[in-house]
Design an enzyme around this catalytic site. Structure first.
Site, PDB file in Angstrom:
ATOM      1  N   ASP A 276      51.965 -68.121 -14.008  1.00 26.10           N
ATOM      2  CA  ASP A 276      53.405 -68.307 -13.803  1.00 26.10           C
ATOM      3  C   ASP A 276      53.732 -69.783 -13.566  1.00 26.10           C
ATOM      4  O   ASP A 276      53.612 -70.286 -12.458  1.00 26.10           O
ATOM      5  CB  ASP A 276      53.865 -67.452 -12.604  1.00 26.10           C
ATOM      6  CG  ASP A 276      55.374 -67.513 -12.406  1.00 26.10           C
ATOM      7  OD1 ASP A 276      56.062 -68.083 -13.275  1.00 26.10           O
ATOM      8  OD2 ASP A 276      55.855 -66.976 -11.387  1.00 26.10           O
ATOM      9  N   LYS A 283      58.114 -74.645 -11.923  1.00 26.80           N
ATOM     10  CA  LYS A 283      57.686 -74.761 -10.524  1.00 26.80           C
ATOM     11  C   LYS A 283      57.220 -76.193 -10.258  1.00 26.80           C
ATOM     12  O   LYS A 283      56.787 -76.871 -11.189  1.00 26.80           O
ATOM     13  CB  LYS A 283      56.503 -73.813 -10.275  1.00 26.80           C
ATOM     14  CG  LYS A 283      56.871 -72.361 -10.160  1.00 26.80           C
ATOM     15  CD  LYS A 283      55.640 -71.526  -9.838  1.00 26.80           C
ATOM     16  CE  LYS A 283      55.969 -70.039  -9.780  1.00 26.80           C
ATOM     17  NZ  LYS A 283      56.885 -69.655  -8.704  1.00 26.80           N
ATOM     18  N   GLU A 355      60.601 -63.966 -12.995  1.00 24.71           N
ATOM     19  CA  GLU A 355      60.215 -63.270 -14.224  1.00 24.71           C
ATOM     20  C   GLU A 355      59.518 -61.932 -13.963  1.00 24.71           C
ATOM     21  O   GLU A 355      59.526 -61.060 -14.818  1.00 24.71           O
ATOM     22  CB  GLU A 355      59.294 -64.172 -15.067  1.00 24.71           C
ATOM     23  CG  GLU A 355      57.812 -64.180 -14.684  1.00 24.71           C
ATOM     24  CD  GLU A 355      57.536 -64.626 -13.246  1.00 24.71           C
ATOM     25  OE1 GLU A 355      58.346 -65.392 -12.702  1.00 24.71           O
ATOM     26  OE2 GLU A 355      56.531 -64.200 -12.668  1.00 24.71           O
ATOM     27  N   ARG A 357      60.232 -59.424 -12.046  1.00 20.81           N
ATOM     28  CA  ARG A 357      61.127 -58.267 -12.098  1.00 20.81           C
ATOM     29  C   ARG A 357      61.515 -57.926 -13.535  1.00 20.81           C
ATOM     30  O   ARG A 357      61.774 -56.778 -13.851  1.00 20.81           O
ATOM     31  CB  ARG A 357      62.345 -58.523 -11.190  1.00 20.81           C
ATOM     32  CG  ARG A 357      63.212 -59.662 -11.627  1.00 20.81           C
ATOM     33  CD  ARG A 357      64.077 -60.203 -10.474  1.00 20.81           C
ATOM     34  NE  ARG A 357      63.286 -61.018  -9.544  1.00 20.81           N
ATOM     35  CZ  ARG A 357      63.781 -61.595  -8.454  1.00 20.81           C
ATOM     36  NH1 ARG A 357      65.041 -61.429  -8.122  1.00 20.81           N
ATOM     37  NH2 ARG A 357      63.010 -62.322  -7.671  1.00 20.81           N
TER      38      ARG A 357
END
Ligand code: BES
Ligand code: ZN
Ligand code: ZN
Length: 503
Positions: A276, A283, A355, A357
């Site tokens: 991720d 991030k 992302e 969910r």
């Protein structure tokens, strides 16, 4: 990871391996056959070296064991303190003692150990043996796959325990069964850790798919892998949207254990986000490497399926792992984009880093549609907010069924993976209403864990459902002897225990 062999024996005094271990409380009462051990204990206590307090250990060598020439190379005492009335605390104390044994064994590079188990006050052999063995096996974990010995002066790294002998005066069927349970739970927890320890380039969606296919080959499970074109046909806009910024092919992996006389159907869904980066809502760089752990929910679900396949409960169990990575390639989904999930619900993507969910929504809606389960549980490293709420000591749970919350609390307590419930009421649902679509994927900063669950809730309808947010417990867990640094494998043993309580 090679599995540690488990053997039973009745007479510890004949054991010739590396360490023979005694688990002792404060003020132990010894059976007459332990007279010698009792005198050693009194000597140690007299000089203040060991009193049986929780977490104490002492190792004794050759010439201190004069009464047993030819016995194991070492003898170890491990203290568990006073017996606690609370079963959860007591079990975890013993599990931690098991972890401590594994750590001490590693210091002397032991390959074979014997655990001597006897009744301790109100605790029976069966109460001790299961968490003790689980703790030893979980504590004896290391991930060495990518370590090479380049320097000739370096020793080969210690590979862990080869054989654990369990020695108890009465090795009943009940005790043996509980030991089998402990062995299987620990093994599956360690498999989940192995998957999580793999880097983003070592564990991709395709790795989930091939692991599932292997499981299906070895056991009576059926495996289905949906790839991109299946997802397009089915209208899975969530997983497709998340994956579109990546070169890595997304997979939706399904394992189905379907016994002839199933009383219930249990569906478990695990977030299998193999890396991720946040996508376009990138991030920060510092610590981003930890986002390889964003597939820990999927790892828990997949490895728990191995236990299901071995134990064969009379419950149908379906595991679904939506898997992709979340990258910021040229085709990536953008803030403001609107996607359509499986089943038709539309969603405005406010932040591409929310992302998890999006991929879970498709998997939940599809799983419920296809398998009409009686119960659904999803596991995900879903929100940083759960770490603010509960730290690293409890998994957050949110659900629409008191019954399931109670079941998962019991299971979590039993295996040393406690959960804590958060509320989900109308006010939180309002936070994710969108002006341009049915819902949006972020509901502001307040209660980030709950609004994420409110999003998922949209896709489960009336089906009894639980969401476990393991972002705080999947790694950097509470310091525990049986959880080395790195991924904890959390959720695996809770799921196994939960399914046992259904079966
Ligand atoms: N995988 C992360 C959640 C996470 C964060 C897990 C830290 C473990 C440690 C998730 O996909 C995410 O990025 N969530 C965002 C949601 C936000 C944008 C609403 C978060 O928690 O910051
Ligand atoms: Zn994210
Ligand atoms: Zn994520």
């Amino acid at each position: 990871m090679s599995a540690t062999k488990l053997e039973y024996s009745k007479d510890w005094s004949k054991f010739k391996g590396d360490v023979v271990v005694f688990i002792l409380p404060e003020q132990p009462v010894f059976e007459s056959k332990f007279k010698y051990i009792s005198s050693v204990f009194e000597d140690l206590k007299a000089v203040g070296d060991f009193q049986g307090k929780d977490g104490e250990t002492v190792v004794l060598y050759g010439n201190q064991l004069v009464d047993f020439p030819g016995l194991a190379k070492r003898m170890m005492f491990v203290g568990i303190g006073k017996v606690d009335e609370d079963d959860t605390i007591q079990r975890d104390k013993i599990r931690q003692a098991g972890g401590l044994i594994a750590r001490q064994a590693a210091k002397v590079k032991a390959k074979e150990i014997t655990l001597v188990v006897q009744d301790i006050e109100t605790l029976k052999i069966v109460d001790i043996a299961e968490p003790l063995l689980e703790g030893v096996l979980l504590g004896d974990y290391r991930f060495l796959k990518y370590k090479t010995v380049t320097d000739e002066t370096e020793d080969e790294p210690y590979q862990g325990l080869e054989t654990v002998f369990l020695c108890a005066s009465s090795m009943t069927k009940v005790v043996k069964k509980s030991l089998d349970r402990a062995r299987l739970s620990a093994e599956c927890g360690k498999i989940a850790r192995d998957m999580a320890n793999e880097p983003g380039n070592g564990w991709t969606p395709s790795h989930f798919a091939s692991y599932a296919k292997e499981l299906a080959k070895s056991y009576s499970l059926s495996c289905t892998v949906l790839d991109k074109k299946d997802m397009v046909k089915l209208g899975m806009g969530g997983i497709l949207g998340v994956s579109q910024g990546s070169k890595e092919a997304p997979k939706l992996v399904i394992l189905d254990y379907s016994p002839k006389k199933a009383r219930k159907t249990f569906l478990m869904v695990g977030k299998g986000l193999t890396f991720d980066s946040g996508g376009v809502s990138l991030k920060p760089g510092s610590g981003m490497e930890d986002m390889k752990y964003d597939m820990c929910g999927g790892a828990a679900v997949m490895s728990a399926m191995k236990a299901v396949a071995e134990e064969q409960p009379d419950v149908r169990v379906v595991a679904i792992i939506p898997s992709t990575d979340n990258m910021a390639g040229g085709g990536a989904i953008k803030p403001g984009d609107i996607i359509t999930h499986y089943g038709g619900i539309t969603s405005e993507v406010i932040n591409t880093d929310a992302e998890g969910r999006l991929i879970l929504a498709d998997a939940l809606a599809y799983g419920i549609d296809k398998y009409t389960p009686d119960y659904v549980v999803d596991l995900a490293t879903l929100t940083g907010a759960v770490i603010i709420a509960l730290g690293h000591h409890h998994t957050g749970v949110i659900g629409n069924s008191d019954y399931l919350v109670d079941l998962v609390s019991r299971a979590g307590n039993k295996v040393g993976e406690p959960v804590w419930r958060l509320p989900l009421t109308e006010e939180y649902r309002k936070q994710i209403k969108s002006d341009v679509a049915d819902i949006k994927n972020v509901g502001g900063r307040p209660a980030g864990t709950i609004t994420a669950a409110a999003y998922l809730e949209k896709f489960v309808g009336k089906t009894p459902w639980l969401h476990l947010d393991i972002a705080g417990t999947a790694w950097n867990f509470t310091e525990k002897n049986y959880i080395p640094k790195g991924p904890s494998g959390t959720g695996t043993r809770t799921l196994i225990e939960l399914i046992r309580s259904l079966g």
